[in-house]
Design an enzyme around this catalytic site. Sequence first.
Site, PDB file in Angstrom:
ATOM      1  N   SER A 232     -83.228  18.659   7.296  1.00 56.25           N
ATOM      2  CA  SER A 232     -82.639  19.956   7.580  1.00 56.25           C
ATOM      3  C   SER A 232     -82.233  20.038   9.055  1.00 56.25           C
ATOM      4  CB  SER A 232     -83.634  21.046   7.188  1.00 56.25           C
ATOM      5  OG  SER A 232     -82.981  22.261   6.997  1.00 56.25           O
ATOM      6  N   ASP A 461     -78.590  22.123  -2.937  1.00 47.79           N
ATOM      7  CA  ASP A 461     -79.471  22.471  -1.823  1.00 47.79           C
ATOM      8  C   ASP A 461     -79.068  23.848  -1.294  1.00 47.79           C
ATOM      9  OD1 ASP A 461     -80.583  22.703   0.847  1.00 47.79           O
ATOM     10  OD2 ASP A 461     -80.905  20.535   0.808  1.00 47.79           O
ATOM     11  N   HIS A 489     -84.391  21.859  -1.618  1.00 48.13           N
ATOM     12  CA  HIS A 489     -83.985  21.538  -0.246  1.00 48.13           C
ATOM     13  C   HIS A 489     -84.473  20.155   0.149  1.00 48.13           C
ATOM     14  CE1 HIS A 489     -82.787  22.044   3.800  1.00 48.13           C
ATOM     15  NE2 HIS A 489     -83.966  22.336   4.300  1.00 48.13           N
TER      16      HIS A 489
END
Length: 519
Positions: A232, A461, A489
């Site tokens: 991320s 996602d 995610h």
Amino acid sequence: MSLTGRPLAAAAVATVLALGLSGCSLLDGNGNGGGSDAPAPASATPQTPPTGAEALGKYYGQKLSWTKCPGGQCANLTVPLSYDDPQGQTIKVKVLKVPATRKKNRLGSLVVNPGGPGGSGIDYAQAADFIVGKPVRQRYDIVGFDPRGVGRSEPINCLDDRQLDSFLGEDPTPDTPTEEQSFAQTAKSFAEACKTHAGPLLAHVSTVDAAKDMDILRAALGDPKLNYLGKSYGTFLGATYADLFPKTVGQFVLDGVVPPDLTSEEINQGQAAGFEVATRAWAKNCVDEGDCPLGSSVDDVMQGMRDFLKGLDANPIPSGDAHVPQLTEGWGSLGIAAAMYDQGSWGILTDALRAAVQNRDGRQLMSLANTYADRTDTGRYTGNIMEVIYAVNCLDKPDTANLKVYEKQAKEFTASAPTWGPFLAWSSLPCGYWPVKATGETKKITAAGSGPIVVVGTTRDPATPYEWSVRLNNELANSSLITYNGDGHTAYTRSNACVDDAIDNYYVKKQVPRDGLKC
């Protein structure tokens, strides 16, 4: 706020908690250390700084003094407060190492970052057995650090717990002039509180600062190149590092990408679309399971979700929390968002919504919101991610205080993401009032001259839309893309063997996955 930050770490933490690991502090002197009982020796031969950074020699030449601590071995890394003044004030960055389980065949260190900005790399590394595959765990020391301003590394705390409760419970989707002015005042007050309490550090917590710290960490670990796993926001940090130090890029995996060339508006709009897609996937699951509390078709459920949130705005429901007695739209949105990070939480969300809709009981949804905010059921925040996300983002991406701009974006975002568009459109407003001028720049990164970088994208996602992984892979000079067709995610160690085997082989056998691999 932008959902790019919080959940990144939240997804990792949720996974760890699901596996029954302790969430206690690593540095409190309790618990058992990982790896060898004896402290590790000081790092290898001191290294020299990169060309043009000779003034940083004392930082690059430092040796880490490791001591046993809960979860592994801990050390302090000394870095300059300001890289423009390396002879000036210094700060300490906390580091945790979990030694490789097969020291005889050790391949070096693997530095990890779970996301955020504001996620604790120390907490993440503590879960070493679960965040990397077994072959990687055997051959690499897993090293996590709390970036400057985060957790145990000179943490930025703008508000006390009760003030933060109020901030997070604020109406996140103002739709009248009065509500807009109230939201703006809240955003401005938050920015002013950060200026008051963070001091000089507030101007030096950018992603570029953290990337430069990471190269000093690489040298202090004794590694000629940096091996890295970033998820991320950790991909933004990793890509920034690769741009600054392409020649020292080792085995690099960027999973769930935030491309550095996105503007703040593009990030918010992309996330709005991503969360819309993820929420529709949950809605389909809710309908397929039967007795969905918000409707009998996907479209009905999505409309039911919007009606539910609008209802919370007008008439909050009891939350069962002593400090936050009412579940507002702000808290309810965070609870729903938290469940989007891992499809394993979908059933929990459905049950929470059933209790909220049918019985006006917000306890379960508040519990989900607490996981998102790193907040205990007793009202104590265990980390500072909900504050430092702004401190980093506002330095990285400039924004405006012009409310008309946010009104316009809310309308545009809502057209493609009616559920999440308004929420994300207003999320960056505190940056419009930020007391420190943004130092970051929106730039395309090629990292020309780097080793091969592996980029991973998940098709549904919510926080880092798949298109972003495709975008960065196309921009990097030397990379390959793994596509995971799935929900949730990020992908590595939380999806399937196809992804995991490809990445394990890349780290251990130096086998670069075929560009375009689909899992």
